[in-house]
Design an enzyme around this catalytic site. Sequence first.
Site, PDB file in Angstrom:
ATOM      1  N   PHE A 150       0.811  -1.223   0.000  1.00 30.41           N
ATOM      2  CA  PHE A 150       0.000   0.000   0.000  1.00 30.41           C
ATOM      3  C   PHE A 150       0.842   1.269   0.000  1.00 30.41           C
ATOM      4  O   PHE A 150       0.318   2.362   0.217  1.00 30.41           O
ATOM      5  CB  PHE A 150      -0.950  -0.001   1.200  1.00 30.41           C
ATOM      6  N   CYS A 261      -0.426   3.147 -10.932  1.00 31.19           N
ATOM      7  CA  CYS A 261      -1.345   2.226 -10.255  1.00 31.19           C
ATOM      8  C   CYS A 261      -2.828   2.548 -10.359  1.00 31.19           C
ATOM      9  O   CYS A 261      -3.597   1.702 -10.802  1.00 31.19           O
ATOM     10  CB  CYS A 261      -0.919   2.053  -8.812  1.00 31.19           C
TER      11      CYS A 261
HETATM   12  N1  LIG Z   1       4.765   1.807  -7.752  1.00 32.16           N
HETATM   13  C1  LIG Z   1       4.006   1.784  -6.666  1.00 32.16           C
HETATM   14  O1  LIG Z   1       3.886   2.780  -5.963  1.00 32.16           O
HETATM   15  C2  LIG Z   1       3.271   0.552  -6.266  1.00 32.16           C
HETATM   16  C3  LIG Z   1       3.208  -0.561  -7.092  1.00 32.16           C
HETATM   17  N2  LIG Z   1       2.507  -1.683  -6.695  1.00 32.16           N
HETATM   18  C4  LIG Z   1       2.495  -2.871  -7.543  1.00 32.16           C
HETATM   19  O2  LIG Z   1       3.771  -3.506  -7.421  1.00 32.16           O
HETATM   20  C5  LIG Z   1       4.150  -4.113  -8.670  1.00 32.16           C
HETATM   21  C6  LIG Z   1       5.490  -3.562  -9.122  1.00 32.16           C
HETATM   22  O3  LIG Z   1       5.353  -2.180  -9.337  1.00 32.16           O
HETATM   23  P1  LIG Z   1       6.617  -1.213  -9.517  1.00 32.16           P
HETATM   24  O4  LIG Z   1       7.607  -1.482  -8.464  1.00 32.16           O
HETATM   25  O5  LIG Z   1       6.063   0.159  -9.650  1.00 32.16           O
HETATM   26  O6  LIG Z   1       7.171  -1.735 -10.924  1.00 32.16           O
HETATM   27  P2  LIG Z   1       8.470  -1.289 -11.716  1.00 32.16           P
HETATM   28  O7  LIG Z   1       8.134  -1.356 -13.129  1.00 32.16           O
HETATM   29  O8  LIG Z   1       8.992  -0.011 -11.120  1.00 32.16           O
HETATM   30  O9  LIG Z   1       9.534  -2.431 -11.362  1.00 32.16           O
HETATM   31  C7  LIG Z   1       9.464  -3.739 -11.773  1.00 32.16           C
HETATM   32  C8  LIG Z   1      10.872  -4.309 -11.865  1.00 32.16           C
HETATM   33  O10 LIG Z   1      10.797  -5.709 -12.160  1.00 32.16           O
HETATM   34  C9  LIG Z   1      11.863  -6.026 -13.043  1.00 32.16           C
HETATM   35  N3  LIG Z   1      11.587  -7.304 -13.690  1.00 32.16           N
HETATM   36  C10 LIG Z   1      10.738  -7.583 -14.723  1.00 32.16           C
HETATM   37  N4  LIG Z   1      10.745  -8.897 -14.994  1.00 32.16           N
HETATM   38  C11 LIG Z   1      11.598  -9.484 -14.136  1.00 32.16           C
HETATM   39  C12 LIG Z   1      12.021 -10.810 -13.898  1.00 32.16           C
HETATM   40  N5  LIG Z   1      11.551 -11.835 -14.605  1.00 32.16           N
HETATM   41  N6  LIG Z   1      12.924 -11.045 -12.922  1.00 32.16           N
HETATM   42  C13 LIG Z   1      13.422 -10.020 -12.188  1.00 32.16           C
HETATM   43  N7  LIG Z   1      13.062  -8.750 -12.354  1.00 32.16           N
HETATM   44  C14 LIG Z   1      12.152  -8.466 -13.306  1.00 32.16           C
HETATM   45  C15 LIG Z   1      11.954  -4.827 -13.964  1.00 32.16           C
HETATM   46  O11 LIG Z   1      13.201  -4.767 -14.610  1.00 32.16           O
HETATM   47  C16 LIG Z   1      11.734  -3.681 -12.962  1.00 32.16           C
HETATM   48  O12 LIG Z   1      12.950  -3.239 -12.406  1.00 32.16           O
HETATM   49  C17 LIG Z   1       2.993  -3.823  -9.632  1.00 32.16           C
HETATM   50  O13 LIG Z   1       2.094  -4.907  -9.584  1.00 32.16           O
HETATM   51  C18 LIG Z   1       2.324  -2.595  -9.022  1.00 32.16           C
HETATM   52  O14 LIG Z   1       0.966  -2.509  -9.351  1.00 32.16           O
HETATM   53  C19 LIG Z   1       1.882  -1.756  -5.484  1.00 32.16           C
HETATM   54  C20 LIG Z   1       1.930  -0.693  -4.614  1.00 32.16           C
HETATM   55  C21 LIG Z   1       2.625   0.536  -4.919  1.00 32.16           C
HETATM   56  O1  LIG Z   2      -0.912   0.748  -5.680  1.00 29.55           O
HETATM   57  C1  LIG Z   2      -0.181   1.696  -5.757  1.00 29.55           C
HETATM   58  O2  LIG Z   2       0.723   1.809  -6.579  1.00 29.55           O
HETATM   59  C2  LIG Z   2      -0.315   2.865  -4.845  1.00 29.55           C
HETATM   60  O3  LIG Z   2      -1.180   3.821  -5.502  1.00 29.55           O
HETATM   61  C3  LIG Z   2      -1.361   5.025  -4.775  1.00 29.55           C
HETATM   62  O4  LIG Z   2      -0.113   5.673  -4.562  1.00 29.55           O
HETATM   63  P1  LIG Z   2       0.599   6.584  -5.675  1.00 29.55           P
HETATM   64  O5  LIG Z   2       0.047   6.251  -7.014  1.00 29.55           O
HETATM   65  O6  LIG Z   2       2.048   6.442  -5.446  1.00 29.55           O
HETATM   66  O7  LIG Z   2       0.239   8.080  -5.328  1.00 29.55           O
HETATM   67  P2  LIG Z   2      -1.022   8.852  -4.686  1.00 29.55           P
HETATM   68  O8  LIG Z   2      -0.519   9.767  -3.664  1.00 29.55           O
HETATM   69  O9  LIG Z   2      -2.076   7.927  -4.282  1.00 29.55           O
HETATM   70  O10 LIG Z   2      -1.515   9.712  -5.940  1.00 29.55           O
HETATM   71  C4  LIG Z   2      -2.056   9.107  -7.084  1.00 29.55           C
HETATM   72  C5  LIG Z   2      -2.640  10.147  -8.016  1.00 29.55           C
HETATM   73  O11 LIG Z   2      -3.799  10.750  -7.446  1.00 29.55           O
HETATM   74  C6  LIG Z   2      -3.700  12.156  -7.478  1.00 29.55           C
HETATM   75  N1  LIG Z   2      -4.401  12.726  -6.300  1.00 29.55           N
HETATM   76  C7  LIG Z   2      -4.140  12.254  -5.068  1.00 29.55           C
HETATM   77  C8  LIG Z   2      -4.803  12.755  -3.965  1.00 29.55           C
HETATM   78  C9  LIG Z   2      -5.764  13.766  -4.134  1.00 29.55           C
HETATM   79  O12 LIG Z   2      -6.414  14.263  -3.180  1.00 29.55           O
HETATM   80  N2  LIG Z   2      -6.007  14.211  -5.384  1.00 29.55           N
HETATM   81  C10 LIG Z   2      -5.348  13.722  -6.484  1.00 29.55           C
HETATM   82  O13 LIG Z   2      -5.612  14.168  -7.629  1.00 29.55           O
HETATM   83  C11 LIG Z   2      -2.212  12.451  -7.478  1.00 29.55           C
HETATM   84  O14 LIG Z   2      -1.946  13.723  -8.030  1.00 29.55           O
HETATM   85  C12 LIG Z   2      -1.699  11.312  -8.331  1.00 29.55           C
HETATM   86  O15 LIG Z   2      -1.769  11.636  -9.689  1.00 29.55           O
HETATM   87  C13 LIG Z   2      -1.963   4.701  -3.411  1.00 29.55           C
HETATM   88  O16 LIG Z   2      -2.111   5.910  -2.662  1.00 29.55           O
HETATM   89  C14 LIG Z   2      -1.077   3.721  -2.645  1.00 29.55           C
HETATM   90  O17 LIG Z   2      -1.692   3.387  -1.406  1.00 29.55           O
HETATM   91  C15 LIG Z   2      -0.892   2.472  -3.503  1.00 29.55           C
HETATM   92  O18 LIG Z   2      -0.020   1.557  -2.859  1.00 29.55           O
END
Ligand SMILES: NC(=O)C1=CN([C@@H]2O[C@H](COP(=O)(O)OP(=O)(O)OC[C@H]3O[C@@H](n4cnc5c(N)ncnc54)[C@H](O)[C@@H]3O)[C@@H](O)[C@H]2O)C=CC1
Ligand SMILES: O=C(O)[C@H]1O[C@H](OP(=O)(O)OP(=O)(O)OC[C@H]2O[C@@H](n3ccc(=O)[nH]c3=O)[C@H](O)[C@@H]2O)[C@H](O)[C@@H](O)[C@@H]1O
Length: 443
Positions: A150, A261
């Site tokens: 999260f 996301c």
């Molecule tokens: N970015 C965020 O704030 C959040 C993301 N998530 C979820 O977490 C997951 C990952 O998201 P991110 O970290 O943003 O992705 P990202 O795209 O930043 O990173 C993914 C990484 O996995 C690597 N990768 C791909 N295939 C691979 C393999 N076979 N073996 C090893 N490495 C490999 C890529 O090179 C890359 O470095 C997604 O499902 C996303 O929805 C959940 C909560 C927050």
């Molecule tokens: O699954 C995920 O990747 C994550 O997605 C969001 O996190 P994130 O996308 O990093 O950023 P947020 O702060 O949630 O903002 C998301 C988007 O909503 C917009 N936003 C946010 C808050 C608000 O009041 N208004 C608004 O327009 C932001 O500008 C941004 O474009 C969730 O907040 C995380 O809890 C979750 O883990």
Amino acid sequence: MKIAIIGTGYVGLVTGTCLAETGNQVTCVDINEQKVTMMQQGQLPIYEPGLELLFHRNIIQERLFFTNNLASAIENAQIIFLALPTPPGENGSADLSYVLGAAKDIALLITSYKVIVTKSTVPVGTADKVSAVFEQYTDVEVAVVSNPEFLREGVAVEDFMKPDRIVVGTTDERARRLMSELYAPYVRQGNPVIFMDERSSELTKYAANSFLATKISFMNEIANLCELVGANVDMVRLGIGSDDRIGKRFLFPGIGYGGSCFPKDVQALARSAEDNQYDFKILNSVMEVNAIQRKVFVEKLKKYYGGNIEGKVFALWGLAFKPETDDIREAPALYVIDELLKGGAKIVAYDPEAINNVKYLIGVKISYADDHYEALQGADALLILTEWSTFRTPDFDLMETLLKHKVIFDGRNLYDLDKMIDRGFYYNSIGRQVVNQSEKKTA
Ligand SMILES: NC(=O)C1=CN([C@@H]2O[C@H](COP(=O)(O)OP(=O)(O)OC[C@H]3O[C@@H](n4cnc5c(N)ncnc54)[C@H](O)[C@@H]3O)[C@@H](O)[C@H]2O)C=CC1
Ligand SMILES: O=C(O)[C@H]1O[C@H](OP(=O)(O)OP(=O)(O)OC[C@H]2O[C@@H](n3ccc(=O)[nH]c3=O)[C@H](O)[C@@H]2O)[C@H](O)[C@@H](O)[C@@H]1O
């Protein structure tokens, strides 16, 4: 504990580093060799506040390692985290090929019991699919656990170290004990580790993101209505947010949610509902409102110039999808840039952290400034697209000397209306009255 993290993106790298911080031995694996080499040399491939200190400390203290060799990373690991991409696949449903592919690779290598944790955001039923892959490719016993993440980008370290809650989906007693032990240091203040079955855990993640996205789209619609009826959305926000049942957070209107996301997860949940013959009406509206919101912003701008922005020069403040990140995935700024270029406008953009990612993506089609004031030099108008704190209290005197016209379109409601009236700026923000309409003549 010995941990392996597969995938070192925003989630994997933060998870790995924060787990090392509490004394675990963590090896992170990525297929991107360039990334792995950078990290082995002590360089962070992403910008995330607070991460650098922990990253260096745990590398120096030999608790955090990086490799592209999956076999060596998982050999002694008790818990293996999958932090792999789940991008939108066919029809917007989550593409599980990274997760299932890695599961197969791991299954072919393991020789002893492992807890396999899905940290990626995955649809209901994925734990079963991952388990089936293990059953197909190995006789070794595993427990497949759903443990959605999260964290928010920009505050990811804080979110991981002090989570509101941790959700763990498992029915395996051994896995439950290991996960409890692993997360105990992060919930010492009393926030819960909520155990449930795998399916409920998987759905919890989509429900959380979709609910938050719904809140934002709802407020964007209220803002649009405010403009029509002469109300001020900031006041309405304060008025409703003080009700605990509604809450103060996530009520900020703007130019629509972006990021890697919310857009993909809302779409994936809607798709998943559809696959189960359920028409999730609210989600379809949330997506529609979000798509319209960024268009509304560009339309307002075009209308100001009588429909013709050709040759106009716009200074853009903010490119990242939100402040405190270099991430531009699904950033509303990219849509705005595209539309302005289509209209024949010129753009000078500035962002404290995301500028290199934008340069890499769109190159010389726009110009880039080294700081936010430089971007204003000779511009017809300033467009604010990300609410970086450095933009909040700018030197308005300096801005007046740099801008060709005192015109601001603010997609993030950064400034006080009275202040802008005093300053004589034409100021067009979201869900509030337009200030100094008479300035329009100067454009
Ligand atoms: N970015 C965020 O704030 C959040 C993301 N998530 C979820 O977490 C997951 C990952 O998201 P991110 O970290 O943003 O992705 P990202 O795209 O930043 O990173 C993914 C990484 O996995 C690597 N990768 C791909 N295939 C691979 C393999 N076979 N073996 C090893 N490495 C490999 C890529 O090179 C890359 O470095 C997604 O499902 C996303 O929805 C959940 C909560 C927050
Ligand atoms: O699954 C995920 O990747 C994550 O997605 C969001 O996190 P994130 O996308 O990093 O950023 P947020 O702060 O949630 O903002 C998301 C988007 O909503 C917009 N936003 C946010 C808050 C608000 O009041 N208004 C608004 O327009 C932001 O500008 C941004 O474009 C969730 O907040 C995380 O809890 C979750 O883990």
